[in-house]
Design a protein around this motif. Structure first.
Motif, PDB file in Angstrom:
ATOM      1  N   PRO A  55       0.795  -1.224   0.000  1.00 60.06           N
ATOM      2  CA  PRO A  55       0.000   0.000   0.000  1.00 60.06           C
ATOM      3  C   PRO A  55       0.831   1.280   0.000  1.00 60.06           C
ATOM      4  O   PRO A  55       0.461   2.264  -0.649  1.00 60.06           O
ATOM      5  CB  PRO A  55      -0.806  -0.116   1.300  1.00 60.06           C
ATOM      6  N   PHE A  58       2.099   1.696  -3.525  1.00 55.72           N
ATOM      7  CA  PHE A  58       0.946   2.042  -4.349  1.00 55.72           C
ATOM      8  C   PHE A  58       0.641   3.539  -4.245  1.00 55.72           C
ATOM      9  O   PHE A  58       0.429   4.217  -5.244  1.00 55.72           O
ATOM     10  CB  PHE A  58      -0.256   1.202  -3.890  1.00 55.72           C
ATOM     11  N   GLN A 251      -0.319  14.876  12.212  1.00 56.25           N
ATOM     12  CA  GLN A 251      -1.384  14.182  11.476  1.00 56.25           C
ATOM     13  C   GLN A 251      -2.745  14.425  12.111  1.00 56.25           C
ATOM     14  O   GLN A 251      -3.691  13.689  11.858  1.00 56.25           O
ATOM     15  CB  GLN A 251      -1.101  12.677  11.435  1.00 56.25           C
ATOM     16  N   MET A 272      -3.778  17.339   7.349  1.00 56.14           N
ATOM     17  CA  MET A 272      -4.513  16.101   7.085  1.00 56.14           C
ATOM     18  C   MET A 272      -5.935  16.371   6.614  1.00 56.14           C
ATOM     19  O   MET A 272      -6.493  15.615   5.842  1.00 56.14           O
ATOM     20  CB  MET A 272      -4.555  15.229   8.343  1.00 56.14           C
ATOM     21  N   LEU A 275      -5.693  17.263   3.051  1.00 57.06           N
ATOM     22  CA  LEU A 275      -5.447  16.019   2.302  1.00 57.06           C
ATOM     23  C   LEU A 275      -6.741  15.227   2.151  1.00 57.06           C
ATOM     24  O   LEU A 275      -7.083  14.757   1.062  1.00 57.06           O
ATOM     25  CB  LEU A 275      -4.392  15.206   3.055  1.00 57.06           C
ATOM     26  N   PHE A 280     -11.207  12.644  -0.644  1.00 56.68           N
ATOM     27  CA  PHE A 280     -12.546  12.051  -0.552  1.00 56.68           C
ATOM     28  C   PHE A 280     -13.680  13.039  -0.817  1.00 56.68           C
ATOM     29  O   PHE A 280     -14.833  12.662  -0.835  1.00 56.68           O
ATOM     30  CB  PHE A 280     -12.732  11.385   0.805  1.00 56.68           C
ATOM     31  N   MET A 285      -7.313  11.878  -5.926  1.00 59.18           N
ATOM     32  CA  MET A 285      -6.540  10.896  -5.172  1.00 59.18           C
ATOM     33  C   MET A 285      -5.047  11.034  -5.433  1.00 59.18           C
ATOM     34  O   MET A 285      -4.233  10.874  -4.536  1.00 59.18           O
ATOM     35  CB  MET A 285      -7.025   9.493  -5.558  1.00 59.18           C
ATOM     36  N   ALA A 292       0.370  13.504   0.841  1.00 58.65           N
ATOM     37  CA  ALA A 292       0.742  12.563   1.903  1.00 58.65           C
ATOM     38  C   ALA A 292       2.249  12.345   1.932  1.00 58.65           C
ATOM     39  O   ALA A 292       2.865  12.294   2.998  1.00 58.65           O
ATOM     40  CB  ALA A 292       0.019  11.239   1.697  1.00 58.65           C
ATOM     41  N   PHE A 296       4.927  13.100   4.772  1.00 54.86           N
ATOM     42  CA  PHE A 296       5.809  12.016   5.183  1.00 54.86           C
ATOM     43  C   PHE A 296       7.264  12.500   5.253  1.00 54.86           C
ATOM     44  O   PHE A 296       7.958  12.298   6.254  1.00 54.86           O
ATOM     45  CB  PHE A 296       5.681  10.861   4.191  1.00 54.86           C
TER      46      PHE A 296
ATOM     47  N   LEU B 134       3.581   7.914   7.376  1.00 51.40           N
ATOM     48  CA  LEU B 134       2.724   8.111   6.213  1.00 51.40           C
ATOM     49  C   LEU B 134       1.278   8.118   6.690  1.00 51.40           C
ATOM     50  O   LEU B 134       0.833   7.173   7.334  1.00 51.40           O
ATOM     51  CB  LEU B 134       2.947   6.999   5.183  1.00 51.40           C
ATOM     52  N   PRO B 135       0.542   9.201   6.388  1.00 54.14           N
ATOM     53  CA  PRO B 135      -0.816   9.323   6.907  1.00 54.14           C
ATOM     54  C   PRO B 135      -1.672   8.100   6.606  1.00 54.14           C
ATOM     55  O   PRO B 135      -1.667   7.598   5.485  1.00 54.14           O
ATOM     56  CB  PRO B 135      -1.366  10.546   6.169  1.00 54.14           C
ATOM     57  N   HIS B 137      -4.781   7.766   6.233  1.00 48.67           N
ATOM     58  CA  HIS B 137      -5.888   7.940   5.287  1.00 48.67           C
ATOM     59  C   HIS B 137      -5.509   7.585   3.863  1.00 48.67           C
ATOM     60  O   HIS B 137      -6.329   7.099   3.098  1.00 48.67           O
ATOM     61  CB  HIS B 137      -6.388   9.380   5.327  1.00 48.67           C
ATOM     62  N   ILE B 138      -4.245   7.853   3.551  1.00 51.21           N
ATOM     63  CA  ILE B 138      -3.825   7.632   2.172  1.00 51.21           C
ATOM     64  C   ILE B 138      -3.668   6.140   1.900  1.00 51.21           C
ATOM     65  O   ILE B 138      -3.685   5.706   0.767  1.00 51.21           O
ATOM     66  CB  ILE B 138      -2.518   8.422   1.891  1.00 51.21           C
ATOM     67  N   MET B 139      -3.556   5.360   2.983  1.00 51.56           N
ATOM     68  CA  MET B 139      -3.395   3.911   2.814  1.00 51.56           C
ATOM     69  C   MET B 139      -4.749   3.201   2.794  1.00 51.56           C
ATOM     70  O   MET B 139      -4.796   1.991   2.549  1.00 51.56           O
ATOM     71  CB  MET B 139      -2.561   3.350   3.961  1.00 51.56           C
ATOM     72  N   LEU B 140      -5.823   3.924   3.076  1.00 55.10           N
ATOM     73  CA  LEU B 140      -7.118   3.264   3.203  1.00 55.10           C
ATOM     74  C   LEU B 140      -7.488   2.484   1.951  1.00 55.10           C
ATOM     75  O   LEU B 140      -7.854   1.315   2.019  1.00 55.10           O
ATOM     76  CB  LEU B 140      -8.219   4.292   3.509  1.00 55.10           C
ATOM     77  N   ILE B 141      -7.390   3.147   0.812  1.00 57.22           N
ATOM     78  CA  ILE B 141      -7.832   2.505  -0.431  1.00 57.22           C
ATOM     79  C   ILE B 141      -6.908   1.359  -0.837  1.00 57.22           C
ATOM     80  O   ILE B 141      -7.387   0.245  -1.086  1.00 57.22           O
ATOM     81  CB  ILE B 141      -8.014   3.560  -1.547  1.00 57.22           C
ATOM     82  N   PRO B 142      -5.566   1.579  -0.879  1.00 51.11           N
ATOM     83  CA  PRO B 142      -4.688   0.441  -1.200  1.00 51.11           C
ATOM     84  C   PRO B 142      -4.899  -0.740  -0.254  1.00 51.11           C
ATOM     85  O   PRO B 142      -4.905  -1.899  -0.695  1.00 51.11           O
ATOM     86  CB  PRO B 142      -3.283   1.013  -1.037  1.00 51.11           C
TER      87      PRO B 142
END
Lengths: 324, 294
Positions: A55, A58, A251, A272, A275, A280, A285, A292, A296, B134-135, B137-142
């Protein structure tokens, strides 16, 4: 106990004392130690490969695309980062707001948690009750908290302005005033100090009592014992609360999302939140992923600096010397 | 001298040895705790008061602390409005398994970072920390895509299994605690013939008891209250956890604040109970230190 290692150790000690244990067979021992170390860390590495690494990668790839979640992502190269750094002033604004919040909230939480823990580490009456009392606020979560704080901060009729009114101060509008909204969030964050208080309480159990006793006999005051014995021995834990506090504060999301939606006039537009809105609500995205990764990098650099300079003030009783 | 590991009013206590100092110190302690306690108690009282009101009394200005009439029946009504037993059971399963996994795996991983030397140790540790940065929220979909691929959606597995591989927060915290234990203890145990596993189990784990129960508490707390993950991965009502189930009081047009508060208060009790049990560990101190100096 492992029979082989025991036999080894015993024979080595018999032959030429403990010093020989480290000299003899150093390479083999080091290799066994390294193997054991990697075995210990293996579960995390496996979990990272299975659940987190993919993830993360990704989202990194997504940051170079445009993706509205409906049609497939489209590669746009560095365009997101160009927008982010050059064209979108809200990015810098929200980064600034978030940093201001962290700078105020984190040190206060570190100090308040420590103070409570020290006070609640004495043999006093109703100790369990007092400890539960101060942990209680951190247990309340979700919707009730948002409602509760909206009431506490409501201008004029709220709890806080009511209390200030009692001493003749006309309270501000808190969440409705751009100058006080961050302060309101800082006050609110101190409510959750119970978590760090528990961590400090645990670490206070590791302070050798004879050190404090010796200092008392030598006539050191309570303050001097706190500053010169307790705090130095707790520095690894203070450091932990500082680092995780900063990572968490940068965050910060839920209160801003539930209570102000970033207002008034973007004064509480946390990074956040911005973001989240991009991801959403505007369904950007790709851009949100780029945001993000910028956050980071910002947090990573700060954390690295904290670790870099931690040697100057953090005292590790049992830190392994050689790092290779 | 007694060998307790925590500050005492007498002897090596927080305030000093003279009775006057002790009296002043203790009075100060009680004063700060009482004033602070009143401040933190207010919200809980407000929740309780709201839970005992009829729906027409809730938003009266000024606030009615002692509602008239008091409706203790709200608690029963609230627990009957939702399948409380099912939600409670689901929450218990998830929280107990996730917490056990966190404590067991993280204490082993942290040991590897804090007490054993190997090449790349610090670099890998920074990677552990990096996953915190890494926030989420950004990992939610993956992550959703990943768990759908594994056919874990609408099961409790995404809320449990990943926790058995160590969590960064717990690993970092326990690593810091390991570094407060003198290395001489490990070395002495090794010379006495203890294996590395034996050192971990017989030396480190007993000394880390306060830290381990703290990790257990914070993990229990976090998983009991977690809302995001259940919201994303659980779709059928029979799998809902309590925190997710509480959302059903917040309807689209009408929120049953009194029932919500009543159910929330009941939902808080397990965490408070765990806290009560755990904080008893913060009285014993670590007796081993008594024989260690010099």
């Amino acid at each position: 106990m492992h029979p082989v290692s025991k036999a080894e150790a015993v024979s080595a000690v018999q032959r030429s004392g403990p010093a020989a244990l480290t000299r003899r067979g150093k390479g083999g021992m080091r290799r066994a130690e390294a193997l054991a170390g990697m075995l210990c860390v293996a579960p995390w590495a496996l979990g990272f490969l299975l659940f987190t690494g993919g993830p993360m990668l990704f989202s990194l790839v997504l940051s170079f695309t445009r993706w509205n979640l409906l049609s497939p992502p489209k590669w746009v190269g560095l365009s997101n980062f160009q927008t982010l750094f050059v064209k979108d002033p809200l990015v810098w604004h929200s980064l600034l707001v978030t940093t201001l919040y962290a700078v105020l909230a984190v040190p206060l939480a570190v100090a308040l948690g420590l103070l409570l823990a020290v006070l609640l580490n004495q043999r006093i009456r109703f100790l369990s009750f007092f400890r539960m009392l101060f942990y209680l606020p951190s247990v309340v979560s979700g919707v009730p908290v948002a409602l509760l704080w909206s009431w506490i901060f409501s201008p004029n009729v709220g709890l806080l302005d009511g209390l200030l009114g009692l001493v003749g101060i006309r309270g501000p509008a808190w969440l409705f005033d751009p100058h006080t909204v961050i302060i309101a969030f800082v006050i609110m964050s101190l409510w959750g100090v119970g978590g760090s208080m528990v961590i400090y309480l645990a670490s206070l159990q590791g302070i050798p009592p004879h050190l404090l006793e010796a200092a008392t006999i030598d006539g050191a005051s309570a303050w001097r014992r706190l500053v010169h014995i307790t705090v130095p021995l707790l520095t690894p834990i203070i450091f932990f609360n500082l680092v995780t506090g900063i990572i968490g504060a940068l965050q910060m999301f839920v209160p801003a999302y539930v209570m102000t939606q970033g207002g008034p006039n973007n004064a509480s537009l946390m990074f956040m939140l911005y973001l989240f809105e991009n991801a959403f609500q505007y369904f950007r995205m790709g851009y949100a992923s780029a945001l993000a990764w910028v956050l980071f990098l910002y947090v990573a650099v700060l954390t690295f600096l904290l670790f870099r300079f931690s040697g100057r003030w953090v005292y590790y009783e049992g830190m392994l010397k050689s790092d290779n | 001298m007694e060998a307790h590991g925590y500050a005492r009013p007498g002897g090596g206590g927080l305030w000093g040895r003279r009775p006057v100092q002790r009296a002043i110190g203790l009075s100060l302690t009680y004063a700060v705790l009482t004033v602070g306690g009143c401040i933190v108690l207010l919200p809980a009282l407000w929740m309780l008061s709201t839970a005992l009101k009829t729906s027409s009394q809730i938003f009266t200005v000024p606030i009615e602390w002692l509602p008239r009439p008091v409706v203790p029946g709200n608690f029963l009504t609230a627990l009957r409005m939702i399948p409380f037993g099912t939600y409670f059971l689901n929450s218990t399963i998830v929280t107990v398994l996730a917490t056990t996994g966190t404590v067991v795996s993280s204490s082993i991983v942290a040991y590897g970072f804090a007490r054993l030397r190997w090449r790349g140790r610090n670099a890998v540790f920074y990677c552990v920390l990096a996953t915190l940065m890494l926030p989420a929220h950004i990992m939610l979909i993956p992550k959703f895509i990943l768990f759908r691929y594994l056919h874990w959606i609408n099961t409790l597995l995404p809320l449990i299994v990943p926790l058995w591989f160590g969590t960064p927060f717990a690993i970092f915290l326990l690593r810091q605690f390991y570094t407060t234990i003198p290395l001489e203890l490990d070395e002495a145990a090794r010379i006495d013939g203890c294996s590395r596993l034996g050192v971990w189990w017989r030396v480190s784990v007993p000394l880390l008891q306060p830290a381990l129960v703290t990790v257990a508490l914070l993990s229990f707390h976090a998983h009991w209250n977690d809302l995001i993950d259940p919201l994303i991965y659980l779709h059928s009502n029979r799998l809902y956890t309590l925190s997710l189930g509480l959302l059903s009081f917040k309807g689209e047009y009408n929120t049953y604040w009194n029932y919500l508060m009543a159910a929330s208060l009941v939902a808080m009790l397990p965490v408070l109970l765990v806290f009560y049990v755990i904080q008893k560990y913060f009285l014993k101190g670590i007796q081993l230190f008594a024989g260690l100096s010099g």
